[in-house]
Design a protein around this motif. Structure first.
Motif, PDB file in Angstrom:
ATOM      1  N   ASP A 153       0.801  -1.568  -0.306  1.00  0.00           N
ATOM      2  CA  ASP A 153      -0.415  -0.319   0.077  1.00  0.00           C
ATOM      3  C   ASP A 153       0.724   1.015  -0.136  1.00  0.00           C
ATOM      4  OD1 ASP A 153      -2.259  -1.614  -0.200  1.00  0.00           O
ATOM      5  OD2 ASP A 153      -2.710  -1.320   2.659  1.00  0.00           O
ATOM      6  N   ALA A 154       1.767   1.098   0.776  1.00  0.00           N
ATOM      7  CA  ALA A 154       2.867   2.185   0.261  1.00  0.00           C
ATOM      8  C   ALA A 154       3.915   2.340  -0.247  1.00  0.00           C
ATOM      9  CB  ALA A 154       3.939   2.519   1.850  1.00  0.00           C
ATOM     10  N   LEU A 155       3.741   1.588  -1.604  1.00  0.00           N
ATOM     11  CA  LEU A 155       4.420   1.502  -2.800  1.00  0.00           C
ATOM     12  C   LEU A 155       3.710   2.758  -3.076  1.00  0.00           C
ATOM     13  CD1 LEU A 155       6.188   1.419  -4.985  1.00  0.00           C
ATOM     14  CD2 LEU A 155       5.473  -0.965  -5.128  1.00  0.00           C
ATOM     15  N   ASP A 156       1.890   2.053  -3.473  1.00  0.00           N
ATOM     16  CA  ASP A 156       1.342   2.365  -4.697  1.00  0.00           C
ATOM     17  C   ASP A 156       1.062   4.526  -4.691  1.00  0.00           C
ATOM     18  OD1 ASP A 156       0.931   0.129  -5.681  1.00  0.00           O
ATOM     19  OD2 ASP A 156      -0.582  -0.601  -5.003  1.00  0.00           O
ATOM     20  N   ALA A 157       0.247   3.944  -2.538  1.00  0.00           N
ATOM     21  CA  ALA A 157       0.650   5.724  -2.503  1.00  0.00           C
ATOM     22  C   ALA A 157       1.420   6.582  -2.462  1.00  0.00           C
ATOM     23  CB  ALA A 157       0.196   5.309  -0.797  1.00  0.00           C
ATOM     24  N   ALA A 158       2.730   6.094  -2.722  1.00  0.00           N
ATOM     25  CA  ALA A 158       4.107   6.937  -3.350  1.00  0.00           C
ATOM     26  C   ALA A 158       4.070   7.153  -5.082  1.00  0.00           C
ATOM     27  CB  ALA A 158       5.785   6.190  -2.663  1.00  0.00           C
ATOM     28  N   LEU A 159       3.890   6.456  -5.235  1.00  0.00           N
ATOM     29  CA  LEU A 159       3.043   5.851  -7.011  1.00  0.00           C
ATOM     30  C   LEU A 159       2.594   6.617  -7.120  1.00  0.00           C
ATOM     31  CD1 LEU A 159       4.476   2.855  -8.725  1.00  0.00           C
ATOM     32  CD2 LEU A 159       5.351   4.376  -8.281  1.00  0.00           C
ATOM     33  N   ALA A 160       1.466   7.501  -6.957  1.00  0.00           N
ATOM     34  CA  ALA A 160       0.427   7.823  -7.109  1.00  0.00           C
ATOM     35  C   ALA A 160       1.107   9.346  -6.408  1.00  0.00           C
ATOM     36  CB  ALA A 160      -0.690   7.750  -5.901  1.00  0.00           C
ATOM     37  N   ARG A 190       3.334  10.673  -7.683  1.00  0.00           N
ATOM     38  CA  ARG A 190       4.084  10.992  -8.439  1.00  0.00           C
ATOM     39  C   ARG A 190       3.514  10.939  -9.928  1.00  0.00           C
ATOM     40  NH1 ARG A 190      10.042   9.653  -8.956  1.00  0.00           N
ATOM     41  NH2 ARG A 190      11.595  10.267  -6.966  1.00  0.00           N
ATOM     42  N   GLY A 191       2.224  10.941  -9.701  1.00  0.00           N
ATOM     43  CA  GLY A 191       1.373  10.294 -11.078  1.00  0.00           C
ATOM     44  C   GLY A 191       1.821   9.086 -11.472  1.00  0.00           C
ATOM     45  N   ALA A 192       1.907   8.396 -10.785  1.00  0.00           N
ATOM     46  CA  ALA A 192       2.791   6.683 -11.284  1.00  0.00           C
ATOM     47  C   ALA A 192       0.933   5.826 -11.218  1.00  0.00           C
ATOM     48  CB  ALA A 192       3.686   6.351 -11.393  1.00  0.00           C
ATOM     49  N   GLU A 193       1.119   4.810 -12.491  1.00  0.00           N
ATOM     50  CA  GLU A 193       0.202   3.770 -11.650  1.00  0.00           C
ATOM     51  C   GLU A 193       0.596   2.773 -10.643  1.00  0.00           C
ATOM     52  OE1 GLU A 193      -2.861   3.553 -13.062  1.00  0.00           O
ATOM     53  OE2 GLU A 193      -2.144   5.442 -14.013  1.00  0.00           O
ATOM     54  N   PRO A 194      -0.263   2.277 -10.187  1.00  0.00           N
ATOM     55  CA  PRO A 194      -0.014   1.444  -9.205  1.00  0.00           C
ATOM     56  C   PRO A 194       0.444  -0.078  -9.810  1.00  0.00           C
ATOM     57  CG  PRO A 194      -2.434   1.605  -9.352  1.00  0.00           C
ATOM     58  CD  PRO A 194      -1.984   2.774  -9.816  1.00  0.00           C
ATOM     59  N   SER A 195       1.691  -0.182  -8.784  1.00  0.00           N
ATOM     60  CA  SER A 195       2.053  -1.653  -9.347  1.00  0.00           C
ATOM     61  C   SER A 195       2.260  -2.284  -8.239  1.00  0.00           C
ATOM     62  CB  SER A 195       3.730  -1.087  -9.853  1.00  0.00           C
ATOM     63  OG  SER A 195       3.246  -0.372 -11.335  1.00  0.00           O
ATOM     64  N   ALA A 196       2.550  -2.174  -7.302  1.00  0.00           N
ATOM     65  CA  ALA A 196       2.807  -3.409  -5.894  1.00  0.00           C
ATOM     66  C   ALA A 196       2.360  -4.136  -6.764  1.00  0.00           C
ATOM     67  CB  ALA A 196       2.329  -3.182  -5.015  1.00  0.00           C
ATOM     68  N   SER A 197       0.424  -4.954  -6.623  1.00  0.00           N
ATOM     69  CA  SER A 197      -0.013  -6.300  -7.527  1.00  0.00           C
ATOM     70  C   SER A 197       0.866  -6.885  -8.328  1.00  0.00           C
ATOM     71  CB  SER A 197      -1.541  -5.834  -7.432  1.00  0.00           C
ATOM     72  OG  SER A 197      -1.757  -5.043  -8.657  1.00  0.00           O
ATOM     73  N   ASP A 198       1.294  -6.519  -9.225  1.00  0.00           N
ATOM     74  CA  ASP A 198       1.798  -7.161 -10.352  1.00  0.00           C
ATOM     75  C   ASP A 198       3.641  -6.995  -9.979  1.00  0.00           C
ATOM     76  OD1 ASP A 198       0.145  -6.621 -12.098  1.00  0.00           O
ATOM     77  OD2 ASP A 198       0.743  -4.593 -12.904  1.00  0.00           O
ATOM     78  N   LEU A 199       4.538  -6.615  -9.598  1.00  0.00           N
ATOM     79  CA  LEU A 199       5.495  -7.000  -8.390  1.00  0.00           C
ATOM     80  C   LEU A 199       5.664  -8.055  -7.537  1.00  0.00           C
ATOM     81  CD1 LEU A 199       6.725  -3.176  -7.896  1.00  0.00           C
ATOM     82  CD2 LEU A 199       7.317  -4.528  -9.845  1.00  0.00           C
ATOM     83  N   ILE A 200       4.558  -7.928  -6.745  1.00  0.00           N
ATOM     84  CA  ILE A 200       4.258  -9.395  -6.041  1.00  0.00           C
ATOM     85  C   ILE A 200       3.938 -10.780  -6.688  1.00  0.00           C
ATOM     86  CG2 ILE A 200       2.899 -10.264  -3.911  1.00  0.00           C
ATOM     87  CD1 ILE A 200       2.667  -6.989  -2.855  1.00  0.00           C
TER      88      ILE A 200
END
Length: 427
Positions: free
Chosen positions: A12-19, A21-31
Motif C-alpha cells: 500500500d505504501a508503494l502504491d501511495a508513493a507512486l500515486a 508521483r503521478g504513476a500507476e499502482p504497481s505493487a500487485s503486479d510486482l508481488i
C-alpha cells in the motif's frame, strides 16, 4: 531500484508513493511476478534435490546388483536433466521479468517531500541575495552575446544543427573561468575530490544511475553500443559499482567538470533560443557516497556547497523543494536552486541536488561493511550540480549587464580572467 522484500511488506505504501508521483499502482503486479518466480525457484530446487538423490540411489542399486532399478533411475536422471535445463531457462525469464518491472519503478519520496503534480506545486524554502538595482533595460543572454559578437548560434547550427552554440573570445574565457572557479571552490574548500571521468559509458553504468532503460530516448547512443553521459553523475556514482567499501571510507565526495550530452527528446519547443537547453553543455557535478545514517544531512551540505557558488558570484536565487510529481526518477528528495534572470524576468534552475538513498546502489551493487556487523549494507548516493556552467554564464551575463551592453566580470572570477574586468565588443 527498490527492494522487492520491502514491496511485499509495504504494498500500500508503494502504491501511495507512486500515486503521489503521478504513476500507476504497481505493487500487485510486482508481488505476483515475485511469487511466480519464488514458486518456480522452489520447483527448480525440488527437481535438483530429486536428481541428486536419484544419482545416489543409482550407486546403491548397482551395489545391490539391482540393474533394473539402476536403469530406471538412470532414465529418471536423464529426464530430470533435460527438464532442469528448460526450467533454468524459465527461471532466467522470470528473473528478467521481475528485474525489468522493478527497473521501471521510481524511487519512494521521503515523508517531508511536498505532494504535488508538477513544478507549480514546488515549495520555496528561501530567497537569497537581491535582484540587480540598475535602471537600464534588461536583455536576454542571447541578445547580449550576439550584440557582443561572441555568441554565435548561426554558425553552430551550420556545424551541428539546432541547440548548439559557438562561444568566442572573452565569453569563451568567461565560461572557462566559471568552470575553473567552481572546481577550485569545491576541491579546496568543500572537500570534494576532482575526477576526470569517461564521457562514454556502458549499458550497465547508465543502468546503475537510472538512465536506462527508462530514459534511453533522451541519451545519445554510439554505434559501438556506448552512451554519451547526460551528466557526470553517471560516471562518478559508478566509481563504486560492485565494490564493498569499509565504513571508515565514507563519505566519498567527487566532483568533475565535463561536457554533458542530452537529446532533449521530451523538450520539443521549449527554450529553443539561446543556451538554456542545449544538446551539449558543460556542468560541474557533485556526487557523494555515504552511509544510511548521514545521507539526509549530506543533502543539506551538498546544497549549501552549490549555493556558495551563487553567493560568491553575487547572484540572486531561490531554493525550491521539489514536489513528488516534479522530482527525478531516482530521487527521494530534491532541492533546486533557481537563479534570477533579469532578461527573462523569472527564476530558472541552475542546480539540482538530490538524495537517492540506496536506490542507485542496488542497481550498482555498491555496498559497505560495518566492523563487527555480519553482512553488508547498500551505500546511499547523492548528486547535484555545482553548478551548470552554461546556465551560470547566462545568469552572469544578464545580471552583470551594463547600460552600454558590456558585461562586468564578477569579482570571484577575476583571478581566472587574466586582467580582464569587462566583456566588451571588439571593434
Amino acid at each position: 531500484m527498490l527492494d522487492i522484500k520491502w514491496i511485499r511488506e509495504n504494498a500500500d505504501a508503494l502504491d501511495a508513493a507512486l500515486a503521489s508521483r503521478g504513476a500507476e499502482p504497481s505493487a500487485s503486479d510486482l508481488i505476483r511476478f515475485d511469487e511466480e518466480r519464488r514458486q518456480h525457484v522452489q520447483k527448480l530446487q525440488d527437481m535438483q534435490a530429486r536428481r541428486n538423490a536419484a544419482s545416489k540411489e543409482i550407486g546403491a542399486a548397482m551395489g545391490r546388483k539391482d540393474l533394473e532399478t539402476a536403469e530406471s533411475l538412470k532414465a529418471e536422471v536423464a529426464e530430470l536433466k533435460s527438464a532442469l535445463q528448460a526450467a533454468e531457462e524459465d527461471a532466467r525469464v522470470l528473473d528478467s521479468r521481475l528485474e525489468d518491472a522493478l527497473a521501471g519503478i521510481p524511487n519512494i519520496p521521503l515523508e517531508e517531500v511536498p505532494v504535488g503534480a508538477d513544478e507549480a506545486d514546488n515549495v520555496q524554502e528561501r530567497l537569497v541575495g537581491e535582484k540587480p538595482g540598475w535602471n537600464h533595460a534588461a536583455m536576454e543572454h542571447f541578445d547580449i552575446g550576439e550584440a557582443l559578437g561572441q555568441m554565435d548560434f548561426e554558425t553552430a547550427s551550420r556545424l551541428s544543427g539546432s541547440r548548439f552554440v559557438v562561444l568566442r573570445s572573452q565569453l569563451a574565457r568567461l565560461e572557462r573561468a566559471l568552470g575553473q572557479f567552481m572546481l577550485d571552490l569545491h576541491t579546496s574548500e568543500h572537500g570534494y575530490t576532482e575526477v576526470q571521468p569517461p564521457l562514454l559509458v556502458r549499458d550497465e553504468v547508465a543502468y546503475g544511475t537510472g538512465q536506462l532503460p527508462k530514459f534511453a530516448d533522451d541519451l545519445f547512443h554510439t554505434t559501438d553500443g556506448r552512451w554519451l553521459i547526460p551528466t557526470a553523475e553517471v560516471s562518478l556514482t559508478n566509481l563504486v559499482r560492485e565494490e564493498i567499501l569499509e565504513h571508515d571510507q565514507l563519505p566519498l565526495r567527487f566532483t568533475a567538470l565535463t561536457p554533458c550530452f542530452r537529446l532533449e527528446a521530451g523538450a520539443a519547443g521549449r527554450d529553443t533560443r539561446g543556451m538554456l537547453r542545449q544538446h551539449q553543455f558543460n556542468k560541474v557535478e557533485l556526487v557523494s557516497i555515504t552511509d544510511a545514517e548521514t545521507s539526509i544531512d549530506e543533502l543539506e551540505r551538498m546544497t549549501s556547497c552549490a549555493e556558495e557558488v551563487l553567493k560568491r558570484l553575487g547572484l540572486h536565487y531561490r531554493v525550491m523543494a521539489l514536489c513528488t510529481g516534479d522530482m527525478g526518477f531516482a530521487a527521494r528528495k530534491t532541492y533546486d536552486l533557481e537563479a534570477w534572470l533579469p532578461g527573462q524576468g523569472t527564476y530558472r534552475e541552475i542546480s539540482s541536488c538530490s538524495v537517492c538513498g540506496d536506490f542507485q546502489a542496488r542497481r550498482m551493487q555498491a555496498r559497505y561493511r560495518i566492523p563487527g556487523e555480519k553482512g553488508v549494507r547498500f551505500v546511499h548516493t547523492l548528486n547535484g550540480s555545482g553548478v551548470a556552467v552554461g546556465r551560470a554564464l547566462i545568469a552572469v551575463m544578464e545580471n552583470y549587464l551594463n547600460e552600454d551592453g558590456s558585461v562586468t566580470v564578477p569579482d570571484a572570477l577575476l583571478p581566472y580572467m587574466g586582467g580582464l574586468t569587462r566583456i566588451e565588443r571588439a571593434d
